[in-house]
Design a protein around this motif. Structure first.
Motif, PDB file in Angstrom:
ATOM      1  N   THR A   1       0.837  -1.201   0.000  1.00  0.00           N
ATOM      2  CA  THR A   1       0.000   0.000   0.000  1.00  0.00           C
ATOM      3  C   THR A   1       0.867   1.244   0.000  1.00  0.00           C
ATOM      4  OG1 THR A   1      -0.151  -0.078   2.420  1.00  0.00           O
ATOM      5  CG2 THR A   1      -1.945  -1.101   1.163  1.00  0.00           C
ATOM      6  N   LEU A   2       0.376   2.277  -0.701  1.00  0.00           N
ATOM      7  CA  LEU A   2       1.107   3.548  -0.805  1.00  0.00           C
ATOM      8  C   LEU A   2       0.107   4.692  -0.885  1.00  0.00           C
ATOM      9  CD1 LEU A   2       4.214   4.362  -2.950  1.00  0.00           C
ATOM     10  CD2 LEU A   2       2.166   5.792  -3.192  1.00  0.00           C
ATOM     11  N   THR A   3       0.361   5.729  -0.096  1.00  0.00           N
ATOM     12  CA  THR A   3      -0.476   6.922  -0.106  1.00  0.00           C
ATOM     13  C   THR A   3       0.368   8.134  -0.462  1.00  0.00           C
ATOM     14  OG1 THR A   3      -1.894   6.023   1.659  1.00  0.00           O
ATOM     15  CG2 THR A   3      -2.018   8.406   1.253  1.00  0.00           C
ATOM     16  N   PRO A   4       0.139   8.779  -1.623  1.00  0.00           N
ATOM     17  CA  PRO A   4       0.785  10.069  -1.874  1.00  0.00           C
ATOM     18  C   PRO A   4       0.327  11.060  -0.804  1.00  0.00           C
ATOM     19  CG  PRO A   4      -0.187   9.173  -3.878  1.00  0.00           C
ATOM     20  CD  PRO A   4      -0.697   8.344  -2.752  1.00  0.00           C
ATOM     21  N   GLU A   5       1.281  11.770  -0.183  1.00  0.00           N
ATOM     22  CA  GLU A   5       0.884  12.585   0.974  1.00  0.00           C
ATOM     23  C   GLU A   5       1.527  13.971   0.964  1.00  0.00           C
ATOM     24  OE1 GLU A   5      -0.001  12.136   5.719  1.00  0.00           O
ATOM     25  OE2 GLU A   5       2.023  12.073   4.935  1.00  0.00           O
ATOM     26  N   PHE A   6       1.440  14.648  -0.151  1.00  0.00           N
ATOM     27  CA  PHE A   6       1.771  16.067  -0.157  1.00  0.00           C
ATOM     28  C   PHE A   6       0.615  16.797   0.521  1.00  0.00           C
ATOM     29  CE2 PHE A   6       4.659  14.424  -3.189  1.00  0.00           C
ATOM     30  CZ  PHE A   6       5.733  15.296  -3.220  1.00  0.00           C
ATOM     31  N   GLY A   7       0.946  17.767   1.381  1.00  0.00           N
ATOM     32  CA  GLY A   7      -0.122  18.360   2.158  1.00  0.00           C
ATOM     33  C   GLY A   7      -0.008  19.854   2.340  1.00  0.00           C
ATOM     34  N   PRO A   8      -1.023  20.438   2.942  1.00  0.00           N
ATOM     35  CA  PRO A   8      -1.044  21.873   3.271  1.00  0.00           C
ATOM     36  C   PRO A   8      -0.346  22.119   4.603  1.00  0.00           C
ATOM     37  CG  PRO A   8      -3.146  20.865   3.823  1.00  0.00           C
ATOM     38  CD  PRO A   8      -2.267  19.767   3.287  1.00  0.00           C
ATOM     39  N   ASP A   9      -0.864  23.045   5.401  1.00  0.00           N
ATOM     40  CA  ASP A   9      -0.387  23.281   6.778  1.00  0.00           C
ATOM     41  C   ASP A   9       1.109  23.574   6.851  1.00  0.00           C
ATOM     42  OD1 ASP A   9      -2.985  22.607   7.435  1.00  0.00           O
ATOM     43  OD2 ASP A   9      -2.504  20.587   8.069  1.00  0.00           O
ATOM     44  N   GLY A  10       1.612  24.389   5.918  1.00  0.00           N
ATOM     45  CA  GLY A  10       3.027  24.726   5.948  1.00  0.00           C
ATOM     46  C   GLY A  10       3.902  23.785   5.154  1.00  0.00           C
ATOM     47  N   TYR A  11       3.339  22.742   4.595  1.00  0.00           N
ATOM     48  CA  TYR A  11       4.110  21.810   3.776  1.00  0.00           C
ATOM     49  C   TYR A  11       4.224  22.325   2.338  1.00  0.00           C
ATOM     50  CZ  TYR A  11       4.391  18.097   7.301  1.00  0.00           C
ATOM     51  OH  TYR A  11       4.679  17.361   8.420  1.00  0.00           O
TER      52      TYR A  11
END
Length: 289
Positions: free
Chosen positions: A235-245
């Motif tokens: 399993t793999l989740t792309p996890e680019f995010g908000p909150d300063g990222y």
């Protein structure tokens, strides 16, 4: 071995029908999202997931949030985990992605925490995949390796970008042997970090090619171990995010890239990467005369 992609709901707002359509367009099978603490909200989540035919990875925080409550005791962390395991099972989660403990604890306390945490998971028949994340017990590769030496049955979520920031370098030195960790990774969160931050502005940018290559080398090492032990699904989740990222321009605070676009790019890129890697593993080895 096949790849199951998941969509992170970090920062997501919207209706479930639209979410499900976007999940399918990106080639994913489900979502990875925080487990609500309220039983009524958990029931609503289960109904929404079932209605849309989505698998679910439950994200939980033993310390109350991403940055743990600094005054919480071990017992409070265990109580939160135990309740979260029950809630995740009620919702129908495939497994729990757990942000565990507190980075300020000494090693003996870390080992005590994880020993009991694993026992709680075992007693419930649940899979807890402990995420490597800043501010948690697994903020550092060296702490994680010390914990693994005493508790080899633990399983982990690899978001290697956090360790890149903590160590302020790509962990590609010949002395950086992460194999005890690699051998125990259950789930991958695919975000590309660099020496000064947990998220590059865009993983396709040529100036971050070395960072992308390093992260992919780690993911390939994980897939190789999983394949060797006969695992059917990874399993793999792309996890680019908000909150300063996601990087913001000064003064206007305009994002330099669309976060959802970043995750779509990563989903496509890693599906292709995994397919190419899998094909290479299947090629027969030719021996020179």
């Amino acid at each position: 071995m096949k790849l199951d992609l998941f969509r992170s709901l970090w920062g997501w707002q919207g209706d479930w029908a639209t979410c499900a359509a976007e999940v399918r367009r990106m080639g994913a099978v489900g979502v990875e999202a925080r487990l609500p603490g309220d039983p009524f909200a958990q029931r609503a989540l289960r109904q929404s997931l079932q209605a849309e035919g989505l698998d679910y990875i439950a994200v939980v925080f033993t310390g109350g949030d991403v940055v743990p409550r600094q005054d919480w005791t071990l017992q409070q962390h265990w109580d939160r985990l135990e309740a979260s395991i029950a809630g995740a099972q009620d919702v129908g989660a495939r497994f729990l992605n757990v942000l565990p403990g507190n980075d300020r604890w000494p090693l003996a306390k870390q080992v005590e925490f994880f020993g009991r945490a694993q026992a709680l998971a075992d007693a419930a028949g649940a899979v807890c995949s402990f995420e490597i994340h800043r501010a948690t017990s697994l903020y550092s590769p060296w702490v994680a390796l010390d914990v693994i030496a005493q508790l080899p049955r633990l399983r982990f979520t690899a978001d290697i970008s956090h360790w890149v920031v903590v160590c302020e370098r790509l962990l590609d030195d010949s002395a950086d042997d992460l194999s005890p960790f690699i051998e125990r990774v259950h789930h991958i969160q695919a975000r590309v970090g660099y020496d000064q931050g947990p998220q590059v502005p865009h993983p396709a940018a040529p100036e971050y090619a070395r960072a992308l290559a390093f992260h992919r080398s780690v993911w390939e090492s994980i897939w190789a171990v999983q394949r060797a032990r006969g695992q059917a699904v990874t399993t793999l989740t792309p996890e680019f995010g908000p909150d300063g990222y996601t990087h913001l321009l000064p003064f206007t605070q305009a994002p330099v890239a669309d976060t959802w676009g970043l995750n779509q790019w990563m989903a496509r890129a890693e599906a292709e990467h995994f397919a190419q890697w899998s094909a290479a593993q299947a090629q027969p080895v030719s021996l020179a005369d």
